[in-house]
Design an enzyme around this catalytic site. Structure first.
Site, PDB file in Angstrom:
ATOM      1  N   LYS A  55       0.778  -1.265   0.097  1.00 32.86           N
ATOM      2  CA  LYS A  55       0.082   0.018   0.044  1.00 32.86           C
ATOM      3  C   LYS A  55       0.768   1.292   0.117  1.00 32.86           C
ATOM      4  O   LYS A  55       2.116   1.256   0.344  1.00 32.86           O
ATOM      5  CB  LYS A  55      -0.863  -0.131   1.080  1.00 32.86           C
ATOM      6  CG  LYS A  55      -2.030  -1.144   1.298  1.00 32.86           C
ATOM      7  CD  LYS A  55      -2.704  -1.395   2.312  1.00 32.86           C
ATOM      8  CE  LYS A  55      -3.928  -2.328   2.392  1.00 32.86           C
ATOM      9  NZ  LYS A  55      -4.394  -2.476   3.820  1.00 32.86           N
ATOM     10  N   TYR A 101     -12.085  -3.442  -3.856  1.00 32.63           N
ATOM     11  CA  TYR A 101     -12.770  -3.599  -2.560  1.00 32.63           C
ATOM     12  C   TYR A 101     -14.362  -3.482  -2.942  1.00 32.63           C
ATOM     13  O   TYR A 101     -15.134  -2.315  -2.703  1.00 32.63           O
ATOM     14  CB  TYR A 101     -12.426  -2.411  -1.569  1.00 32.63           C
ATOM     15  CG  TYR A 101     -10.951  -2.445  -1.070  1.00 32.63           C
ATOM     16  CD1 TYR A 101     -10.774  -3.614  -0.024  1.00 32.63           C
ATOM     17  CD2 TYR A 101     -10.016  -1.513  -1.226  1.00 32.63           C
ATOM     18  CE1 TYR A 101      -9.367  -3.794   0.426  1.00 32.63           C
ATOM     19  CE2 TYR A 101      -8.893  -1.604  -0.710  1.00 32.63           C
ATOM     20  CZ  TYR A 101      -8.494  -2.760   0.092  1.00 32.63           C
ATOM     21  OH  TYR A 101      -7.150  -2.867   0.681  1.00 32.63           O
ATOM     22  N   HIS A 145      -1.626  -5.150   1.399  1.00 34.17           N
ATOM     23  CA  HIS A 145      -2.816  -6.097   1.164  1.00 34.17           C
ATOM     24  C   HIS A 145      -2.398  -7.357   0.854  1.00 34.17           C
ATOM     25  O   HIS A 145      -1.645  -7.468  -0.070  1.00 34.17           O
ATOM     26  CB  HIS A 145      -3.770  -5.524   0.172  1.00 34.17           C
ATOM     27  CG  HIS A 145      -4.977  -6.358  -0.323  1.00 34.17           C
ATOM     28  ND1 HIS A 145      -5.981  -6.788   0.228  1.00 34.17           N
ATOM     29  CD2 HIS A 145      -4.834  -7.295  -1.618  1.00 34.17           C
ATOM     30  CE1 HIS A 145      -6.574  -7.745  -0.455  1.00 34.17           C
ATOM     31  NE2 HIS A 145      -5.929  -8.093  -1.336  1.00 34.17           N
ATOM     32  N   GLU A 198      -9.111 -11.328  -7.335  1.00 33.58           N
ATOM     33  CA  GLU A 198      -8.116 -10.210  -7.496  1.00 33.58           C
ATOM     34  C   GLU A 198      -7.094 -10.263  -8.552  1.00 33.58           C
ATOM     35  O   GLU A 198      -6.861  -9.157  -9.020  1.00 33.58           O
ATOM     36  CB  GLU A 198      -7.519 -10.367  -6.011  1.00 33.58           C
ATOM     37  CG  GLU A 198      -8.732  -9.616  -4.882  1.00 33.58           C
ATOM     38  CD  GLU A 198      -7.998  -9.720  -3.548  1.00 33.58           C
ATOM     39  OE1 GLU A 198      -8.607  -9.217  -2.758  1.00 33.58           O
ATOM     40  OE2 GLU A 198      -6.846 -10.166  -3.512  1.00 33.58           O
ATOM     41  N   ASN A 217      -1.494  -0.214   7.204  1.00 30.64           N
ATOM     42  CA  ASN A 217      -0.869  -1.732   7.714  1.00 30.64           C
ATOM     43  C   ASN A 217      -0.014  -2.123   6.592  1.00 30.64           C
ATOM     44  O   ASN A 217       0.307  -3.535   6.573  1.00 30.64           O
ATOM     45  CB  ASN A 217      -2.003  -2.435   8.103  1.00 30.64           C
ATOM     46  CG  ASN A 217      -3.139  -2.743   7.033  1.00 30.64           C
ATOM     47  OD1 ASN A 217      -3.092  -2.208   6.022  1.00 30.64           O
ATOM     48  ND2 ASN A 217      -4.047  -3.597   7.592  1.00 30.64           N
TER      49      ASN A 217
HETATM   50  P1  ADP Z   1      -6.701  -7.550   5.677  1.00 37.42           P
HETATM   51  O1  ADP Z   1      -6.008  -6.466   5.051  1.00 37.42           O
HETATM   52  O2  ADP Z   1      -6.072  -8.215   6.836  1.00 37.42           O
HETATM   53  O3  ADP Z   1      -7.225  -8.704   4.901  1.00 37.42           O
HETATM   54  P2  ADP Z   1      -9.539  -6.769   5.906  1.00 37.42           P
HETATM   55  O4  ADP Z   1      -9.739  -7.242   4.552  1.00 37.42           O
HETATM   56  O5  ADP Z   1     -10.426  -7.202   7.186  1.00 37.42           O
HETATM   57  O6  ADP Z   1      -7.902  -6.904   6.584  1.00 37.42           O
HETATM   58  O7  ADP Z   1      -9.596  -5.281   6.027  1.00 37.42           O
HETATM   59  C1  ADP Z   1      -9.257  -4.496   4.690  1.00 37.42           C
HETATM   60  C2  ADP Z   1      -8.264  -3.224   5.264  1.00 37.42           C
HETATM   61  O8  ADP Z   1      -9.325  -2.067   5.728  1.00 37.42           O
HETATM   62  C3  ADP Z   1      -7.287  -3.558   6.294  1.00 37.42           C
HETATM   63  O9  ADP Z   1      -5.967  -3.870   5.769  1.00 37.42           O
HETATM   64  C4  ADP Z   1      -6.999  -1.912   6.704  1.00 37.42           C
HETATM   65  O10 ADP Z   1      -6.425  -1.165   5.990  1.00 37.42           O
HETATM   66  C5  ADP Z   1      -8.500  -1.613   6.735  1.00 37.42           C
HETATM   67  N1  ADP Z   1      -9.376  -1.499   7.923  1.00 37.42           N
HETATM   68  C6  ADP Z   1      -9.764  -2.644   8.794  1.00 37.42           C
HETATM   69  N2  ADP Z   1     -10.634  -2.164   9.856  1.00 37.42           N
HETATM   70  C7  ADP Z   1     -10.234  -0.760   9.913  1.00 37.42           C
HETATM   71  C8  ADP Z   1     -10.926   0.199  10.763  1.00 37.42           C
HETATM   72  N3  ADP Z   1     -11.636  -0.115  11.937  1.00 37.42           N
HETATM   73  N4  ADP Z   1     -10.526   1.355  10.498  1.00 37.42           N
HETATM   74  C9  ADP Z   1      -9.848   1.651   9.576  1.00 37.42           C
HETATM   75  N5  ADP Z   1      -9.554   0.697   8.573  1.00 37.42           N
HETATM   76  C10 ADP Z   1      -9.666  -0.371   8.548  1.00 37.42           C
HETATM   77 MG    MG Z   2      -8.894  -8.367   3.369  1.00 37.06          MG
END
Ligand code: ADP
Ligand code: MG
Length: 192
Positions: free
Chosen positions: A9, A49, A159, A170, A156
């Site tokens: 990201k 998304y 992805h 994807e 974080n």
């Molecule tokens: P992952 O990336 O681990 O697969 P998810 O698919 O559950 O996680 O979520 C997608 C992305 O949404 C996360 O990587 C994070 O950047 C963002 N995200 C998730 N929860 C929150 C939140 N409460 N507030 C802001 N961003 C969030």
């Molecule tokens: Mg995810």
């Protein structure tokens, strides 16, 4: 044998962590079969998304609520709702802004159990909860609290496709068939 998508990201790219992240997957024995750097359009972000994947947005809402409970935070105060789907929908808007905010590095990795292996190396979605030694655990301290107080997505770094089904949706979104290479890694003779 599986293929999975990773996207470093914009925070990972501007922090100069692209090489550091890619090397971790390579060292684990995963084979990089496609890669490119690009700016993501809002349209592409929206397909990556998808708004209609109800379970994804409810899941994000539930993960957020679990974290709020652990930190004794009030979802209604911070987000205006404690409904998981509504929280997911709020996060989606922030995510589209985040992923399109700067260049990203996308790649496809291939190997046995590639989806699960890459998720393990990335660590928990919330860096606060991800183990040391994982990408998110080693390079970020972001949390739902910090992010949501600032009305933004959790930074974080990466992805990674969550399931094989997600990977199959994807990968074609990011790479055409001609962009995906076939070759043998020298260490395949040892583990495969
Ligand atoms: P992952 O990336 O681990 O697969 P998810 O698919 O559950 O996680 O979520 C997608 C992305 O949404 C996360 O990587 C994070 O950047 C963002 N995200 C998730 N929860 C929150 C939140 N409460 N507030 C802001 N961003 C969030
Ligand atoms: Mg995810």
């Amino acid at each position: 044998m599986e293929q999975t998508l990773i996207v470093i990201k914009p925070d990972g790219v501007v922090r100069g962590l692209t090489g550091e992240i890619i090397t971790r997957f390579e060292k684990a024995g995963l084979k990089m079969v496609a890669a490119k750097m690009l700016m993501v359009t809002k349209e592409h972000a929206s397909k990556h998304y998808p708004a209609d994947r109800e379970e994804l947005w409810t899941g994000i809402g539930n993960k957020t609520l679990d974290n709020y409970k652990a930190l004794e935070l009030d979802a209604i105060k911070l987000l205006g709702t404690d409904d998981p789907k509504k929280i997911g929908d709020i996060v989606r808007v922030w995510l589209l802004d985040y992923i399109a905010s700067g260049p990203v590095y996308a790649a496809v990795f291939e190997g046995p159990h590639a989806v699960e292996l890459i998720r393990k190396i990335c660590g928990h979605t919330l860096p606060l909860l991800s183990a040391p030694g994982t990408i998110r655990g080693d390079y970020s301290f972001d949390s739902a609290y910090l992010a949501n107080k600032g009305q933004r997505a959790i930074k974080n770094l990466i992805h990674a496709s969550g399931t094989l089904e997600e990977a199959k949706y994807e990968i074609p979104l990011w790479f055409g068939p001609k962009e995906i290479q076939k070759y043998k890694r020298t260490d395949e003779n040892i583990m495969a």
